[in-house]
Structures are given as C-alpha cells and as structure tokens.
Scaffold this active site. Structure first.
Site, PDB file in Angstrom:
ATOM      1  N   THR A 179       0.814  -1.214   0.000  1.00 14.32           N
ATOM      2  CA  THR A 179       0.000   0.000   0.000  1.00 14.32           C
ATOM      3  C   THR A 179       0.846   1.262   0.000  1.00 14.32           C
ATOM      4  O   THR A 179       0.492   2.258  -0.643  1.00 14.32           O
ATOM      5  CB  THR A 179      -0.937   0.002   1.225  1.00 14.32           C
ATOM      6  OG1 THR A 179      -1.850  -1.094   1.116  1.00 14.32           O
ATOM      7  CG2 THR A 179      -1.723   1.288   1.335  1.00 14.32           C
ATOM      8  N   THR A 189       0.984  -4.696   4.270  1.00 13.11           N
ATOM      9  CA  THR A 189       0.790  -5.072   5.672  1.00 13.11           C
ATOM     10  C   THR A 189       0.140  -6.438   5.857  1.00 13.11           C
ATOM     11  O   THR A 189       0.177  -6.987   6.961  1.00 13.11           O
ATOM     12  CB  THR A 189      -0.062  -4.019   6.400  1.00 13.11           C
ATOM     13  OG1 THR A 189      -1.339  -3.913   5.746  1.00 13.11           O
ATOM     14  CG2 THR A 189       0.622  -2.669   6.398  1.00 13.11           C
TER      15      THR A 189
END
Length: 338
Positions: A18, A94
């Site tokens: 991200t 993540t």
C-alpha cells in the site's frame, strides 16, 4: 580532529504494498507503482535523520511474498550492513508483514536493527500514513537504542517486536498490536523511546537457495471431526502447525489422527486465541494439552499459529529438529525486559 557524530546510514528496501500503491487512473483500485526512491523523496526532512539508500528489491502485493523472498531480503540486508549501514528499513504490504518480519527475525543474527513498516492508506487517499511510518522507521533504524533488538515493526508511531506483533484490523491505522507483550517503544516528536528490550534468540542458519518444505496450518473449530488431518501426508506436507482451542485443546476425534500424524512429521501445538502460552500440565482430559503433548506434539510456547508455521518451515529448511527449534519447553519466543 573531527568530533562530529557520524551521520547514520540506513538501507531502505521496498517490496511494494500500500505504501507504494497508487491508482493507475482516477477512480481505479490502487496497485504498486511507486519506487523506493520516489517514496523516500516525498518525505521532507528524511535526509536530516540519515543518509538513506533506497532500493526496489521487488514490487509485489504482500500476499505474493514467500519465505524464499525473505531469504533474498536477508541476503540484501546482510550485504547492506556489511557495507556500513547503521540499520535497515523494509517497506511492504501489511497483509503478511507480521509473518515476513518474524521470518527475518528468526534468520537475523546481526546487531544492526531491521525495521519493517508499511501503510494502511495509499498515497491517493485522505491522510495517507505511509510517509509518517517510513520517517518513523528510518528514525528507529538510525537510533542506537534499536541495536541488538532483532527485527522491529514500526507503524502509527509505535515500535513492536516482530516476534509478538500481529495485524488485528483490516483497515485501521492502529492495526498492528502485540497482545502478548505490548509495544516495546514509541516515537514522540523527533525522538524514539524504548521502554523494553527484546532478548535475542539464536538465529536459524538457512541457505540462500534452500528449498522451503511445505508446512500446513490447521485450525480446530467447533464440531470439526479432523478428517483433514488424514489428508495431509497424502498432500506431502512435511510439517503441521495446529491452531488449537484455548490453551491447546481439541475434540476427542482429533487425538488419534494427530498421534498418527506426529509419528510421520513434526506437529507443533499453538493456540488460535492470539495471545498467551500453550499450557503443559493444567488439563488432563482426552484432547487436552497434556494428551496432545503426550501424543508427540511440540509446544509453540507463546508463538501464535502464523509465527509457529514460519519457525517450523525455516527449521525444516535449516535441517534443525523441530523440538530443538522450539526449545525443550517451547520457550524460544524470548522475553522482553525493562
């Protein structure tokens, strides 16, 4: 004579995720597109903390990462510190960060810190968190207090030990928590503060080109009769991690299949709860932790099932017996101290 302190040198390896993701066109879903240099260049004041050497090691979603990728990262990080880097920062998606960071912690035997970070909001969203997280990670990697603490995870101005941290929410910026031990430090203004230190555990020696044996993760759930256990040897799994209920408990129907499985491959007993150690002598009924340990299962200690699977996989790749890798009493997680 020059008494000026040496400027910290930090190697920054970007893996995608991200923090590097932007929509290819307005209104489209984000995907990895930014380079390590672009990410670092977008953070004002980063150069005042350390000389950051940015490198794209790979650019993939975190779900595509594997333990072979972690070995590649280990080698790159080792080369960086041997060339003089004060510490290493890694950014990635993540989703698998709690596993990859712990995998590198299992492999890392250097005093220089390795700090993992990422983002929950991509740069195209309101209030993206990637720049602040990377700044905090570089600050931590450059800090003398981080030495000899193994691999750390820094997001949302908190410092966590890789062996304890978990992703606990799908989208919240405070997703990374350490239920078993709590955060070991935090960042405030321009300072890193460590409240606790992590006791290191001897690293596993895994060759760079090692084959990673397949290890299954099986979760005990209400009413499951355990039929999947009989299929695992047929599927050529070389190890199994059992995410049992509570302190290490399963239904009666699971006991005999687990005993038979443990005669063929190492089976590690972990808890699906996410915090706390596997018990060893509290309950003695069929399916209890006493019964399972008596059937040949190996205690994961305080490792959660995801991390236990990582450790078992790397132990098998290193040729280390599973019982040795997890310690005689399953306490290789290592404590944190004040």
């Amino acid at each position: 004579m020059n008494d000026q302190p040496r400027t910290p040198q930090v190697a920054y390896f970007a893996l995608g995720g991200t923090i590097a993701s932007v929509p290819p066109a307005p209104g489209e879903p984000a995907q990895p597109g930014l380079s390590a240099a672009q990410i670092a260049a977008g953070i004002p004041g980063l150069e005042d903390i350390a000389v950051v050497k940015a490198e794209d090691l790979m650019k993939v979603s975190s779900a595509r990462l594997s333990l072979s990728h972690v070995l590649q990262l280990r080698d790159a990080a080792l080369a960086a510190v041997e060339a003089g880097a004060t510490g290493v920062v890694v950014s990635q998606g993540t989703d698998s960060l709690e596993e990859t960071s712990y995998a590198l912690d299992v492999l890392w035997d250097r005093p220089e810190p390795v700090v993992f970070t990422g983002a929950m909001r991509n740069p195209s969203l309101l209030s993206p968190d990637g720049a602040a997280n990377l700044m905090a990670a570089v600050r931590t990697a450059a800090d003398e207090q981080a030495r000899d603490q193994g691999v750390l995870v820094v997001l949302n101005d908190e410092v966590h030990a890789a062996r304890y941290v978990s992703k606990t929410h799908t989208s919240n910026v405070a997703t990374f928590q350490s239920p078993a031990a709590g955060r070991i430090g935090w960042l405030i203004e321009d300072r890193v503060h460590f409240a606790l230190r992590v006791e290191r555990v001897p690293a596993l020696k895994v060759a760079s080109d090692a084959d990673i044996p397949p290890v299954a993760l099986v979760t005990m759930t209400l009413g499951d009769d355990g039929r999947i256990l009989r299929a695992l040897p047929v599927l050529a799994y070389q190890g199994v991690v059992l995410a049992a209920m509570g302190g290490g408990h399963v239904a009666l129907e699971w006991v005999d299949p687990l005993r038979g499985l443990a005669d063929k491959v190492p089976v590690v007993l972990a808890s699906r709860t996410g915090a706390g150690e596997i018990l060893s002598k509290t309950y003695g009924y069929p399916g209890s932790e006493v019964a399972l340990l008596g059937a040949g299962l190996i205690r994961a200690g305080a490792l959660d099932p995801l991390k236990a699977r990582v450790r078992l996989s790397l132990a098998l790749a290193a040729g280390v017996p599973a019982a040795e890798a997890f310690g005689a009493t399953g306490t290789t997680t290592g404590p944190v101290t004040g």
